[in-house]
Design a protein around this motif. Sequence first.
Motif, mmCIF file in Angstrom:
data_model
loop_
_atom_site.group_PDB
_atom_site.id
_atom_site.type_symbol
_atom_site.label_atom_id
_atom_site.label_comp_id
_atom_site.label_asym_id
_atom_site.label_seq_id
_atom_site.Cartn_x
_atom_site.Cartn_y
_atom_site.Cartn_z
ATOM 1 N N MET A 44 -3.933 -6.005 7.340
ATOM 2 C CA MET A 44 -3.073 -4.844 7.137
ATOM 3 C C MET A 44 -1.858 -5.014 8.073
ATOM 4 O O MET A 44 -1.662 -6.075 8.635
ATOM 5 N N LYS A 58 0.009 4.501 -0.814
ATOM 6 C CA LYS A 58 -0.651 5.816 -0.726
ATOM 7 C C LYS A 58 0.239 6.812 0.002
ATOM 8 O O LYS A 58 0.858 6.467 1.013
ATOM 9 N N GLY A 98 0.955 -1.368 4.223
ATOM 10 C CA GLY A 98 1.667 -0.126 3.946
ATOM 11 C C GLY A 98 2.756 0.157 4.954
ATOM 12 O O GLY A 98 3.956 0.100 4.666
ATOM 13 N N VAL A 124 0.848 -1.191 0.000
ATOM 14 C CA VAL A 124 0.000 0.000 0.000
ATOM 15 C C VAL A 124 0.886 1.244 0.000
ATOM 16 O O VAL A 124 1.546 1.566 0.991
ATOM 17 N N ARG A 181 -2.969 -6.402 2.461
ATOM 18 C CA ARG A 181 -2.693 -5.035 2.011
ATOM 19 C C ARG A 181 -1.864 -4.340 3.083
ATOM 20 O O ARG A 181 -2.369 -4.003 4.146
HETATM 21 C C1 LIG Z 1 -3.998 2.311 4.197
HETATM 22 C C2 LIG Z 1 -4.715 1.029 3.944
HETATM 23 C C3 LIG Z 1 -4.073 -0.208 4.180
HETATM 24 C C4 LIG Z 1 -2.664 -0.336 4.740
HETATM 25 O O1 LIG Z 1 -2.631 -0.005 6.093
HETATM 26 P P1 LIG Z 1 -1.303 -0.228 6.983
HETATM 27 O O2 LIG Z 1 -1.818 -0.271 8.370
HETATM 28 O O3 LIG Z 1 -0.421 0.951 6.712
HETATM 29 O O4 LIG Z 1 -0.671 -1.501 6.560
HETATM 30 C C5 LIG Z 1 -4.776 -1.360 3.866
HETATM 31 N N1 LIG Z 1 -6.037 -1.317 3.367
HETATM 32 C C6 LIG Z 1 -6.677 -0.157 3.144
HETATM 33 C C7 LIG Z 1 -8.061 -0.191 2.585
HETATM 34 C C8 LIG Z 1 -6.049 1.056 3.427
HETATM 35 O O5 LIG Z 1 -6.697 2.199 3.202
#
Ligand SMILES: *Cc1c(COP(=O)(O)O)cnc(C)c1O
Length: 220
Positions: free
Chosen positions: A195, A25, A213, A23, A211
Amino acid sequence: MSICESIGLIKSRLPKGVRLVAVSKYKSVETIHEAWACGQRIFGENKVQELATKAGLLPEDIEWHFIGHLQTNKVRQLVPHVSLIQSVDSFRLLQEINKEALRIGKVVKCLLQFHIAEEETKFGLSLSEAELIFSLDEFHKLQNISIFGVMGMATFTDDEAQIRKEFSHLQTIFTDLKARYFGNSEDFKELSMGMTDDYLIALEYGATLVRIGTAIFGSR
Ligand SMILES: *Cc1c(COP(=O)(O)O)cnc(C)c1O
């Protein structure tokens, strides 16, 4: 830890067949390129404009996943660049995606996002709303979208039992929809959940896409 080391560590924890969505962003093109250079090919973005700009500047072999809330008026800009829209939460949106995909001669892969968290602020369908969509003749006429599975976000909490309950719920929705509506579909196979803070738990409930980040790129 470097970006490459973080990606390597996460990948070493993923069972075979589970894929990592990095991720990216708010992260720069240079940062994303660094992750690409260590072999990462799937990136997730939550803003249409940002995804489109980055897609134009980065290597063509990147698979861009859209993971944010999508408005119908942004679909046209997104469709040419995206390889999977993970956050479809209405029939209206499916119709719009289909229309734009048809216009440019593409079939767009989609996941249905479900609301599994306690927080009201998170987006997503309920099971009954999804059932309503599948009951529509109009849904079955959409030729330029393909439903690849489901996505969800757990509540942001330290309560592990709560997170387990929510991932288990999404796994049940996935299995149930597959049995009732997608028995003949080879496409319906993705369960996107997990996440940075909860992906190891999500894996226990059958996640096929995680997912992540923060654990790769640091905090935003
Ligand atoms: C930002 C985001 C993530 C990643 O989150 P992290 O905690 O940084 O790993 C995953 N899924 C969605 C929908 C997000 O908006």
